[in-house]
Design a protein around this motif. Structure first.
Motif, PDB file in Angstrom:
ATOM      1  N   PRO A  21     -25.996  17.554  46.302  1.00  0.00           N
ATOM      2  CA  PRO A  21     -25.824  18.307  45.708  1.00  0.00           C
ATOM      3  C   PRO A  21     -26.878  19.891  46.206  1.00  0.00           C
ATOM      4  N   TRP A  23     -28.887  21.464  44.653  1.00  0.00           N
ATOM      5  CA  TRP A  23     -30.428  21.063  44.989  1.00  0.00           C
ATOM      6  C   TRP A  23     -31.006  20.154  44.701  1.00  0.00           C
ATOM      7  N   ALA A  24     -32.351  19.536  44.907  1.00  0.00           N
ATOM      8  CA  ALA A  24     -32.942  18.104  44.403  1.00  0.00           C
ATOM      9  C   ALA A  24     -32.692  17.685  43.429  1.00  0.00           C
ATOM     10  N   ILE A  25     -31.265  17.556  42.944  1.00  0.00           N
ATOM     11  CA  ILE A  25     -31.067  16.965  41.822  1.00  0.00           C
ATOM     12  C   ILE A  25     -31.144  15.150  42.482  1.00  0.00           C
ATOM     13  N   SER A  26     -31.504  14.548  41.514  1.00  0.00           N
ATOM     14  CA  SER A  26     -30.985  12.680  41.599  1.00  0.00           C
ATOM     15  C   SER A  26     -29.244  12.544  40.997  1.00  0.00           C
TER      16      SER A  26
ATOM     17  N   ALA B  95     -35.057  27.753  45.888  1.00  0.00           N
ATOM     18  CA  ALA B  95     -34.167  26.443  45.856  1.00  0.00           C
ATOM     19  C   ALA B  95     -34.173  25.632  44.539  1.00  0.00           C
ATOM     20  N   SER B 203     -33.194  13.557  37.367  1.00  0.00           N
ATOM     21  CA  SER B 203     -34.307  13.981  37.852  1.00  0.00           C
ATOM     22  C   SER B 203     -33.889  15.389  38.781  1.00  0.00           C
ATOM     23  N   ILE B 216     -30.588  19.885  52.275  1.00  0.00           N
ATOM     24  CA  ILE B 216     -30.706  21.391  51.245  1.00  0.00           C
ATOM     25  C   ILE B 216     -30.959  22.530  51.459  1.00  0.00           C
TER      26      ILE B 216
END
Lengths: 565, 384, 182
Positions: A21, A23-26, B95, B203, B216
């Motif tokens: 993804p 960014w940090a998306i579950s 970010a 999340s 990332i």
């Protein structure tokens, strides 16, 4: 892996740049992370014994019926009480409620008015709930000697379970001490009669005016019945052993109460002395007051040592009854013709503690003095009449020798209540009756024994409770009540009972307050089935639920000791 | 429609025409007028946006992040200490790849307390992943604001539009305010693919272990690489719609220039005038205006600067203990290029000290005369 | 390029005056640039505003150091501020005053005065103790310099002055008539 299938989660494949993804998306559920494996301790729902239940001689599940009253489930509450105590309208009135003495709430503000709630439920049940019918009849016959509280309780459970029960009562009416010992202003006869209807409906046979030992022998009963339960109580007045004790105008406390309870009005004159500090003394004094006399209680120790129930002493004092402490009778004073004039007393002081742990009264030399009275009631205690027993039954200093369950040295003969313990309380007799019944019914495993350590005050999480005042037990004003034998306490209303039951901590017993469900940081408290369950797949064992449980109904146990699923 | 407006209001009009949907801001001189006018637009209904009043710049950026994550076109403005207070959340916006547009009015950092211009506030936020665009005129401010939304939404990176305190923010000059219909054509509504969606809960921004964090971050850098092309495309597209373009850098009279002056912000305007004057005198001098700081337009900088004999970088900023920041940028960009010209680093005008044509002439003259660049900063105007 | 410097006090409207004049000049087809003295404005304190205009785009981004003309909104400033500093020879000094202040030297410059304060008070612009004289003084400036038309000034007032539009226009026109070259 089983839990993965359960939630249909797939581990995402992250190999190419486009797999990621931005960014940090579950990319999948966090259920992937089986955090339950991190657990060192696990919580379990484990109900414990609350002090009220532990202390109650009949082990009423008090916290549970409080919870039911709170939810307006009065029928369930009533039925629950009857499992342990068939006659809550009686105990709701006359029990000295050790439950309230031990109630953890007393350390927070005031103990719960348990007996008032019990009385409310008992009276509600008597009015609204049809009396129970017996189960399929069994061909087992039981003889019970004495229709007092011990015999009543035994008879109820045995008859309910189909046993063939006959009660032998020496007096004309049923109830023993409940009818003849306790004044009507504490326990109206109508309430007692109504409670007896339960036994009548269950088909219990009554043989009144049948004195065992005279009208029928114990040996006879042993021959004709499969079991005999001795429960004839402690009705023999203990003599004072002082001069002129036999003079006219000297009454024994029990006889005096018995006469009043039989509808008579003994002639006691204006000024009456009551010797003793127990419940009989208080009952006698308050009865005197209601007959228009001026009673004075004479007790050889101090208020702290009085064996009478504190509430009763308070009530007597509120009604204006005078208590002289630290005085002991020396002799009854009479005229030459033998007419009672009063009593000679000696002043006492407290010495070293005796076997009962109370400080022994010691006479103060040359402190004798005399008070004038028109009559004197001796209420220094009752004894068990052992004359009815056959020689082969083992006895003690007090009475019949029997264990906690009522077993005597002879098989199929049980003894319960005051005849075993000496004068004790109604609720203890109920408890003894129930235990013996359970034993005879073959349900000895259901007999609850007192635990050493019920739920402690310190084990509760008090942050969840607000300070509230006890709903005061409604009662008649002193000026009105002291003129007659009408019931002093008028009882809680439905609203009172509900308010009071809402104060219950429910110590150690889950009452589904949802707190664990709400506070669990891992959403690992499930209630899909209607009962709380821990989802050990994800519970990390943080212990927040146990710490935050207001009532200590959750226990943390070492994971290594937990049962392997 | 041409109108004489301040730089601040040029930003406001840009955000208006871009049809911002959420604006969250906290007032600070010299930015306040930007959001003041926007709040009036919101109040009057001219702009159909949610204006969120917050208690700090940190909260302003937080609100912008949350709004942007839902897919709303989001704008804020700040300056100096306000930007510094946002710092943590500036990281977050980048970010999280959220196309927030922020206008920063370049104001010196305190103490000593200053409301006047220099670039240390925005340059302190250089390494966060934001695109930074520095403006020279009010027209450029308005045009860049509109472009910023398009750039941000294409590459999913936040964009900072930077303008000098007072020299632009409070200076009025004619600005061609484009027609809304034309702006709508240039900048249609966008749809954020990974927006917050209650029906598909996820999340966001949670713990990312070493197995994935690195990748990332790699993708952020790739987005910056892509942004270099996107910014140029958007500028060209803008030109087709509005007839104006700016380039990621602008080479002004650099052909055959022996000395090229590297500038940013409003100093570019003053320098431009000096260059014209010197060119008339026959002096071979040019200017490179660096509009885009991040991503670094390496190819453009190299191809233009490589031809010069000397480079003078004018820095209205300072990385204490090192040098002017643009000078560092240019040095590292040219590093390793055989025969790259020497670089002279002039630090000038900190805290709003006026930069005049005389200052620029002096810098150029000095650069022509100098033999080899000193290692240290060449200070201009320090009265010590 | 022509540069004009405004001297006034915080609250008199010097900055708005510069903006109105800039918009009027812009309407003439000129390139314009106007800005206040950079800093923190305080009511009553001496303030300045600057205006540049030119036939070609203005590139310069620094303060005005050598103005072509100056406009002074408060005669008292002539005592506390060196208002003619940098003023180019032959430049106009327009002073809001009933008379030329004593000891004020303006050799080499052109001088005009207008009683903008009385006009502002007459039209109830601002408070009696702090009249707003900016629109009036612009009428006078247009009259003496003929840089733009009164109509363009009035258009500028319409755009930049939020209240008492008619009164401001009257004040501008009245000053236009009353300004006196010395």
């Amino acid at each position: 892996m089983k839990w993965l299938e359960k939630y249909k989660v797939q581990v995402p494949i992250l190999e190419k740049e486009s797999d990621y993804p931005n960014w940090a998306i579950s990319m999948t559920t966090t259920l992937l992370n089986h955090t339950g494996t991190w657990r060192i301790f696990r919580p379990i729902y484990l109900n414990k014994i609350p002090p009220c239940n532990n202390e109650c001689p009949t082990n009423e599940k008090i916290q549970s019926y409080m919870d039911l009253v709170k939810q307006d489930k009065l029928l369930e509450a009533y039925k629950l009480i009857l499992e342990d105590n068939p006659f809550p309208s009686i105990t709701g009135r006359v029990c000295y409620h050790p439950c309230e003495t031990e109630c953890n709430r007393k350390d927070y503000d005031e103990s719960i008015g348990i007996h008032c709630v019990e009385r409310f439920i008992g009276d509600w049940g008597l009015k609204k709930v049809p009396f129970a019918k017996p189960a399929t009849k069994r061909k087992v016959s039981i003889a019970i000697i004495g229709s007092g509280p011990a015999g009543m309780a035994s008879a109820y459970y045995l008859a309910l379970n189909g046993f063939n029960v006959t009660i032998f009562e020496k007096k004309a009416k049923l109830g023993g001490m409940l009818r003849y010992g306790i004044p009507a202003y504490r326990l109206p006869k109508k309430v007692l009669d109504n409670e007896f209807k339960k036994l009548i409906t269950l088909g219990v046979k009554f043989r009144t005016s049948s004195l065992v030992g005279k009208d029928i022998t114990l040996d006879n009963l042993r021959k004709n019945f499969d079991f005999v339960i001795i429960g004839h109580g402690a009705h023999k007045n203990r003599p004072m052993v002082i001069p002129n004790e036999e003079a006219s105008g000297v009454f024994s406390g029990l006889d005096f109460l018995s006469q009043i309870n039989s509808g008579k009005r003994p002639k006691i004159g204006k000024k009456v002395a009551i010797i003793g500090g127990g419940n009989t003394a208080i009952d006698a004094a308050r009865s005197c007051l209601r007959l228009g006399s001026i009673p004075t209680i004479l007790y050889r120790r101090t208020r702290a040592e009085m064996p009478a129930v504190s509430d009763e002493i308070d009530a007597a004092e509120a009604e204006g009854i005078k208590i002289e402490f630290l005085v002991a009778p020396v002799k009854i004073t009479v005229t030459k013709k033998g007419k009672l004039t009063g009593i000679e007393l000696i002043k006492m002081k407290l010495g070293r503690p005796d076997a009962s742990g109370r400080r022994r009264p010691v006479p103060v030399e040359k402190s004798n003095f005399t008070l004038k009275f028109d009559s004197i009631i001796s209420a220094i205690g009752e004894q068990v009449d052992l004359s009815i027993l056959s020689a082969d039954i083992t006895k003690t200093e007090w009475g019949v020798k029997a264990d906690f369950i009522g077993r005597t040295n002879i098989q199929n003969i049980f003894a319960i209540g005051d005849c075993v313990t000496g004068p004790k309380t109604v609720v203890e007799a109920f408890g003894a009756g129930k235990r013996t019944a359970l034993q005879i019914m073959g349900n000895a495993d259901k007999i609850q024994h007192k635990v050493e350590r019920p739920v402690q005050y310190s084990e509760l999480n008090l942050d969840y409770f607000e300070h509230t005042q006890k709903v005061p037990p409604p009662q008649m004003p002193v000026a009105v009540r002291k003129k007659n034998f009408k019931e002093v306490h008028t009882g809680y209303s439905n609203v009172n009972a509900k308010n009071e039951s809402e104060r219950c901590f429910s110590c150690g017993v889950c009452n589904k307050c949802d707190n664990c469900f709400v506070v669990c940081p891992d959403l690992s408290v499930l209630k899909d089935t209607g009962e709380y369950e821990f989802d050990y797949d994800y519970c990390k064992g943080c212990g927040v639920c146990a710490h935050e449980c207001p009532r200590y109904a959750i226990t943390m146990i070492e994971e290594s000791k937990a049962e392997v699923e | 429609m041409k109108k004489v407006i301040t730089g601040n209001h040029a930003v406001s009009y840009g955000a208006l025409l871009a049809r911002s949907q959420v604006i969250a801001a906290y007032p600070i001189t010299p930015q306040t007028q930007i959001v003041e006018l926007l709040s009036e637009f919101c109040a009057s209904g001219k702009l159909n946006a949610k204006f969120i009043k917050v208690e700090s710049e940190h909260s302003a950026m937080t609100a912008c992040i949350a709004a942007s994550a839902t897919g709303a076109r989001t704008f804020t403005a700040t300056s100096s200490h306000g930007l510094a207070l946002m710092h943590e959340m500036l990281h977050w916006a980048a970010a999280a790849r959220l196309p927030v547009v922020l206008a920063n009015v370049n104001r010196a950092m305190g103490p000593g307390w200053s409301v006047w211009t220099d670039q240390n506030d925005s340059l302190s936020q250089r390494d966060l992943g934001w695109i930074q665009l520095y403006c020279e005129s009010n027209q450029e401010v308005l045009d860049t604001t509109i472009q910023a939304f398009k750039i941000a939404e294409k590459v999913l990176l936040p964009v900072m539009v930077v303008l000098d305190a007072f020299v632009l923010s409070h200076t009025s000059e004619p600005v061609d305010i484009p027609e809304q219909t034309l702006v709508d054509k240039f900048l249609p509504p966008y749809d954020l693919k990974t927006k917050l969606d209650l029906s598909a809960a996820k999340s966001y921004g949670a713990l990312t272990n070493p197995d994935h964090y690195f990748e990332i971050r790699y993708k952020i850098q790739k987005a910056h690489d892509e942004a270099l092309h996107v910014i140029k495309d958007v500028d060209n597209d803008f030109y087709e719609h509005f007839g104006r373009k700016y380039g990621v850098v602008e080479a002004y009279r650099c052909e055959d220039a022996k000395v090229i002056v590297v500038t940013s912000g409003t100093i570019s305007g003053t320098t431009r005038g000096v260059i014209d004057e010197m060119r008339e005198q026959g002096r071979k001098v040019g200017m490179l205006k660096q509009k885009l700081l991040r991503p670094t337009p390496v190819d453009e900088l190299r191809s233009i600067l490589y031809k010069a004999q000397k480079i003078a970088v004018i820095d209205r900023n300072l990385s204490f203990g090192h040098s002017g920041i643009f000078a560092q940028e240019i040095k590292s960009t040219l590093y390793g290029l055989a025969g790259a010209p020497p670089i002279y680093d002039y630090v000038i005008g900190l805290g709003g000290r006026d930069v005049t044509p005389d200052d620029i002439r002096e810098i150029i003259d000095n650069t022509f005369k100098a033999e080899s660049p000193r290692d240290t900063i060449i200070w201009r105007g320090v009265r010590l | 390029m022509t540069e004009i410097r405004f001297h006034g006090r915080g609250g008199q409207g010097a900055v708005i005056a510069s903006e109105i004049l800039a918009s009027a000049l812009f309407a003439e087809g000129k390139a314009v640039q106007t800005f206040p003295e950079f800093g923190v404005e305080r009511r009553g304190a001496p303030v300045q505003a600057f205006l540049r205009y030119d036939e070609k785009p203005i590139l310069l981004r620094c303060k005005v150091y050598k103005p072509d003309h100056i406009i002074v909104l408060d005669p008292v400033l002539t005592k506390t501020v060196n208002i003619t500093q940098g003023l180019k020879p032959g430049g106009w000094i327009l002073l809001n005053s009933t008379q030329v202040p004593k000891n004020f030297r303006f050799e080499g410059f052109r001088m005009a005065i207008v009683d903008a304060t009385s006009i502002a008070i007459k039209y109830r612009l601002g408070a009696k103790t702090a009249p707003i004289v900016n629109t009036a003084i612009l009428g006078a400036f247009v009259k003496i310099t003929n840089l733009t038309s009164l109509d363009h000034i009035i258009d500028g007032i319409k755009e930049y002055v939020p209240v008492k539009l008619e009164e401001n226009i009257h004040a501008t026109k009245e000053a236009y008539e009353m300004v006196r070259k010395i």
